[in-house]
Design a protein around this motif. Structure first.
Motif, PDB file in Angstrom:
ATOM      1  N   ALA A 242      -9.577  33.869   6.840  1.00 29.76           N
ATOM      2  CA  ALA A 242     -10.516  34.283   5.800  1.00 29.76           C
ATOM      3  C   ALA A 242      -9.779  35.035   4.709  1.00 29.76           C
ATOM      4  O   ALA A 242      -8.879  35.826   4.989  1.00 29.76           O
ATOM      5  CB  ALA A 242     -11.603  35.170   6.406  1.00 29.76           C
ATOM      6  N   GLU A 243     -10.176  34.791   3.471  1.00 26.76           N
ATOM      7  CA  GLU A 243      -9.650  35.514   2.321  1.00 26.76           C
ATOM      8  C   GLU A 243     -10.805  36.197   1.601  1.00 26.76           C
ATOM      9  O   GLU A 243     -11.909  35.642   1.525  1.00 26.76           O
ATOM     10  CB  GLU A 243      -8.926  34.569   1.364  1.00 26.76           C
ATOM     11  CG  GLU A 243      -7.691  33.917   1.954  1.00 26.76           C
ATOM     12  CD  GLU A 243      -7.002  33.013   0.941  1.00 26.76           C
ATOM     13  OE1 GLU A 243      -6.048  33.464   0.297  1.00 26.76           O
ATOM     14  OE2 GLU A 243      -7.446  31.859   0.791  1.00 26.76           O
ATOM     15  N   ASP A 244     -10.553  37.380   1.063  1.00 26.45           N
ATOM     16  CA  ASP A 244     -11.603  38.081   0.323  1.00 26.45           C
ATOM     17  C   ASP A 244     -11.469  37.894  -1.185  1.00 26.45           C
ATOM     18  O   ASP A 244     -12.192  38.513  -1.959  1.00 26.45           O
ATOM     19  CB  ASP A 244     -11.613  39.570   0.676  1.00 26.45           C
ATOM     20  CG  ASP A 244     -10.268  40.244   0.423  1.00 26.45           C
ATOM     21  OD1 ASP A 244      -9.348  39.573  -0.086  1.00 26.45           O
ATOM     22  OD2 ASP A 244     -10.135  41.436   0.730  1.00 26.45           O
ATOM     23  N   ILE A 245     -10.549  37.036  -1.608  1.00 31.14           N
ATOM     24  CA  ILE A 245     -10.339  36.776  -3.028  1.00 31.14           C
ATOM     25  C   ILE A 245     -10.816  35.373  -3.372  1.00 31.14           C
ATOM     26  O   ILE A 245     -11.012  34.526  -2.491  1.00 31.14           O
ATOM     27  CB  ILE A 245      -8.850  36.927  -3.420  1.00 31.14           C
ATOM     28  CG1 ILE A 245      -7.989  35.935  -2.619  1.00 31.14           C
ATOM     29  CG2 ILE A 245      -8.387  38.352  -3.215  1.00 31.14           C
ATOM     30  CD1 ILE A 245      -6.545  35.887  -3.052  1.00 31.14           C
ATOM     31  N   GLY A 246     -10.990  35.126  -4.687  1.00 30.73           N
ATOM     32  CA  GLY A 246     -11.341  33.798  -5.151  1.00 30.73           C
ATOM     33  C   GLY A 246     -10.091  32.988  -5.441  1.00 30.73           C
ATOM     34  O   GLY A 246      -9.007  33.269  -4.920  1.00 30.73           O
ATOM     35  N   ARG A 370     -10.108  39.944   4.396  1.00 28.35           N
ATOM     36  CA  ARG A 370      -8.925  39.115   4.626  1.00 28.35           C
ATOM     37  C   ARG A 370      -8.495  39.261   6.083  1.00 28.35           C
ATOM     38  O   ARG A 370      -8.185  40.358   6.545  1.00 28.35           O
ATOM     39  CB  ARG A 370      -7.795  39.559   3.698  1.00 28.35           C
ATOM     40  CG  ARG A 370      -6.463  38.859   3.934  1.00 28.35           C
ATOM     41  CD  ARG A 370      -5.445  39.311   2.906  1.00 28.35           C
ATOM     42  NE  ARG A 370      -4.110  38.810   3.191  1.00 28.35           N
ATOM     43  CZ  ARG A 370      -3.149  39.506   3.794  1.00 28.35           C
ATOM     44  NH1 ARG A 370      -3.377  40.765   4.159  1.00 28.35           N
ATOM     45  NH2 ARG A 370      -1.965  38.982   4.022  1.00 28.35           N
ATOM     46  N   VAL A 371      -8.488  38.167   6.803  1.00 28.32           N
ATOM     47  CA  VAL A 371      -8.077  38.208   8.205  1.00 28.32           C
ATOM     48  C   VAL A 371      -7.727  36.801   8.674  1.00 28.32           C
ATOM     49  O   VAL A 371      -8.345  35.826   8.256  1.00 28.32           O
ATOM     50  CB  VAL A 371      -9.196  38.800   9.098  1.00 28.32           C
ATOM     51  CG1 VAL A 371     -10.455  37.932   9.036  1.00 28.32           C
ATOM     52  CG2 VAL A 371      -8.734  38.954  10.536  1.00 28.32           C
ATOM     53  N   THR A 372      -6.712  36.711   9.504  1.00 27.00           N
ATOM     54  CA  THR A 372      -6.394  35.476  10.212  1.00 27.00           C
ATOM     55  C   THR A 372      -6.247  35.819  11.682  1.00 27.00           C
ATOM     56  O   THR A 372      -5.496  36.735  12.037  1.00 27.00           O
ATOM     57  CB  THR A 372      -5.090  34.840   9.698  1.00 27.00           C
ATOM     58  OG1 THR A 372      -5.225  34.541   8.311  1.00 27.00           O
ATOM     59  CG2 THR A 372      -4.777  33.554  10.454  1.00 27.00           C
TER      60      THR A 372
END
Length: 513
Positions: A242-246, A370-372
């Protein structure tokens, strides 16, 4: 030349004669095509300096930049200096910098310009004499995939793909490796016509991360996990990036590619293969690839792609106290685009170990944070000899491998709550790299660049893996192309409700990282 095959793992960062000593690259150099791009400035050039600072590069190591710029060698040196100052992981040391900078060269030109490649050849010949690189050079293609064919064909045409005597020449290719199976096969054919398969290094930077490599250590260096790492005990597996940016300023690259092609086809399917593979006979690249190929060959798509795959696009919303645009409102994006910024799919592996265990893969932009991570969720105990209310707050046991940003491993299990009653509640046991080791983890590109120079292909996908991954994804992409538009999800959430419904049909729910 490739690393020798042995019956046991030879750590490429360690000297085989004394594992306590680092293994240093031999005489060599690196040519970076696309040296003016963000990847080169933020990752590659700082990684080269960090390797030199750690004493892992030879004294005569040389770096050649190739780009369409009217630069002299001194201009290029200043560009590298600025990139190192801003992005290097290790402290700046003047003596290290001075020795490294003596081997910097720059060749201006375009990829279709014969004169520029003739100059590149002359530059490499000069470095062989002046710096003692031994004719050993790796060519790093930090360029758009459309430029791969012309660059490798120019290298062949001007005699750069083969070095003198027993020296080596290697090609390093950044993803994406094609945009579907047919294009990947054509790209592999073109590259292998110039470089032998064992001298082609496909970069998947996730495989250079310490926690990804630790999957193998966790599974095969410990006896406590492997007996339960199978369908008898595992309920399902969730792999999340998951990313928290566009998309930022990447509209030109991203639109038409999307989350599934950008992340699932490479990063997440590689994580699936490492999580599900059988124990290899050794940690030689050939043995590792053999086991990963078995897993990817056994992957089976769900019968109903409409119920078990989801794609989405982030929508206009407030995220982290900031108003952010939706994907279709981003500059450079077609307002009618069907490109996915979120993708979730269910896969199964049809072999004895994993039959019946679903693997859920998801990735997306503008998500909650943001997490993997890789979450192995275990089945509930078949019998609980407790009062009915004692285990109300007890969930399923889980082992979570955190790839980024807080690298480590968490184990969730049930424990008695202090007191006179027998009440059981979930607790977690946590291992964090930053707290357990005094030495900081190398940046992924440090490890991967060094592996290229050492000829160690453990952490690089082979062309068969790339093609099998496209065989898995292509039918999903074809289905999405024919059936409607991506679902919308508010920025800052964890994706479209359709993704929750996908797991709910199986009686499961997404783990909240």
């Amino acid at each position: 030349m490739s690393a020798p095959e042995t019956g046991s793992w030879v750590n490429p960062l360690r000297n085989p004669q004394d594992r306590r000593l680092p293994r240093i690259a031999g005489p060599s150099g690196l040519v970076i095509f696309g040296v003016t791009g963000d990847l080169s400035r933020k990752k590659l050039m700082p990684a080269v300096y960090d390797l030199a600072n750690r004493g892992l590069l030879p004294p005569g190591f040389s770096l050649v930049g190739f780009a369409r710029r009217d630069w002299e060698h001194e201009d290029f040196t200043q560009v590298v200096h600025d990139a190192v100052k801003e992005h290097a992981r290790t402290p700046f040391r003047e003596e290290v910098w001075q020795q490294l900078a003596e081997g910097f060269r720059f060749v201006p030109g375009t990829f279709d310009d014969d004169a520029s490649f003739q100059k590149l050849k002359a530059t490499i010949d000069e470095l062989d004499k002046a710096r003692g690189t031994g004719g050993n050079f790796a060519f790093y293609l930090s360029v758009p995939p459309s430029s791969f064919p012309v660059v490798v064909q120019q290298l062949k045409k001007h005699g750069l793909s083969e070095g003198p005597g027993d020296s080596w020449r290697r090609a390093v290719i950044e993803k994406p490796f094609g945009h579907d199976l047919a294009s990947a096969q054509e790209l592999n054919r073109i590259v292998h016509d110039v470089f032998p398969p064992n001298e082609v290094f496909r970069i998947d930077h996730y495989l250079g991360k310490e926690t990804v490599q630790n999957i193998l250590a966790l599974r095969f260096a410990n006896t406590m996990f492997e007996p339960i790492w199978n369908r008898s005990y595992v309920d399902h597996v969730q792999i999340t990036m998951a990313e928290d940016i566009g998309i930022g300023g990447r509209a030109g690259y991203y639109d038409g590619i999307g989350a599934a092609r950008d992340v699932i086809q490479n990063h997440l399917l590689q994580l699936l293969a490492l999580t599900a593979m059988e124990e290899p006979g050794s940690f030689h690249p050939k043995a590792l690839v053999t086991e990963k190929l078995k897993v990817l060959s056994a992957v089976e798509l769900p019968d109903d792609l409409g119920k078990h795959t989801v794609r989405g696009q982030y929508a206009h919303a407030w995220q982290g106290g900031e108003e952010v645009l939706g994907y279709l409102e981003e500059e450079g994006i077609d307002p009618h685009s069907k490109t996915d910024t979120y993708a979730a799919i269910k896969l199964e592996i049809t072999n004895r170990r994993w039959a019946g265990v679903p693997f859920y893969l998801r990735t997306g932009k503008r998500l909650g944070r943001r997490v993997t991570e890789i979450a192995v969720i275990f089945k509930r105990a078949p019998f609980l000899p407790f009062e009915s209310g004692a285990t109300e707050e007890l969930g399923q046991n889980a082992l979570v491998i955190r790839v980024q940003p807080d690298e480590g491993i968490t184990i969730r299990f049930g424990s008695k709550v202090p007191g006179t009653a027998m009440e059981i509640r979930d607790v977690t046991m946590d291992f964090a790299y930053g707290e357990s080791f005094t030495e900081s983890s190398p940046e992924a590109y440090e490890r991967l660049i060094l592996d290229v120079l050492l000829g160690d292909a453990n952490l690089f996908p082979r062309h068969q893996e790339v093609e099998l991954s496209w065989e898995i994804l292509d039918p999903i992409e074809a289905y999405w192309e024919k059936h409607g538009k991506p679902a919308q999800y508010p920025s800052g959430t964890w994706g479209p409700v359709e993704a929750d419904e996908m797991l709910a049909r199986d009686g499961r729910s997404w783990r909240r990282p």
